[in-house]
Design a protein around this motif. Sequence first.
Motif, short mmCIF file in Angstrom:
data_model
loop_
_atom_site.label_atom_id
_atom_site.label_comp_id
_atom_site.label_asym_id
_atom_site.label_seq_id
_atom_site.Cartn_x
_atom_site.Cartn_y
_atom_site.Cartn_z
N ASP A 81 0.82 -1.22 0.00
CA ASP A 81 0.00 0.00 0.00
C ASP A 81 0.85 1.27 0.00
OD1 ASP A 81 -2.39 -1.35 -0.05
OD2 ASP A 81 -2.67 -1.30 2.13
N GLU A 83 2.83 2.26 2.24
CA GLU A 83 2.76 2.82 3.59
C GLU A 83 3.76 2.10 4.47
OE1 GLU A 83 0.20 5.06 4.74
OE2 GLU A 83 -0.67 5.27 2.75
N TYR A 101 7.30 1.02 -5.10
CA TYR A 101 7.36 0.00 -4.06
C TYR A 101 8.76 -0.09 -3.48
CZ TYR A 101 2.80 -1.56 -5.61
OH TYR A 101 1.47 -1.61 -5.92
N ASP A 122 -10.75 -1.16 -3.08
CA ASP A 122 -10.07 -0.15 -3.88
C ASP A 122 -10.07 -0.46 -5.38
OD1 ASP A 122 -8.30 -2.27 -3.98
OD2 ASP A 122 -6.67 -1.23 -2.95
N GLU A 126 -7.32 -9.10 -4.09
CA GLU A 126 -6.42 -9.69 -3.11
C GLU A 126 -6.30 -11.17 -3.42
OE1 GLU A 126 -6.01 -10.42 1.69
OE2 GLU A 126 -7.65 -9.20 0.92
#
Length: 142
Positions: A81, A83, A101, A122, A126
């Motif tokens: 993500d 994050e 990434y 989103d 997955e």
Amino acid sequence: MARPNTPDRINPDGSQTIKMKRACNGCGELLGDVTEQEMAAGINGRPLPDVRRECPTCAPTAPEPKCLPTTVLAGDVLCLDNECDHEHSAEGGADGIEDSYCDAVREETVCATHSRFVAAEDGFEELVHAEPWPCKRQAVAA
């Protein structure tokens, strides 16, 4: 089990609402509405599943769906993500672009036919079960 086949409809304002249809990948006959999984596969660049066994014309002679490879990103959820909760090189990855990434994210190849994907909020998917490539479930044609 037959797929639903939602008819097109004309709205009060004269516009038309349609539901995307799925065709047999053997003979091209329309089988009914596209499933959410098929729509997600197409949007995310994965191959659509073989649906010849759903087709009244092709089902009697349809082979087992062949294994198809697809590339997925793997790694820590936060890293996927963008994050990351750790230090990494070049403010976002090896190329120095902040939104790229980090080094903890890698590409892997899995069997798209036997892996299981679920739609995420989103718009992405997955991977909830990964069948490794080359797939051991059936012989892979060269």
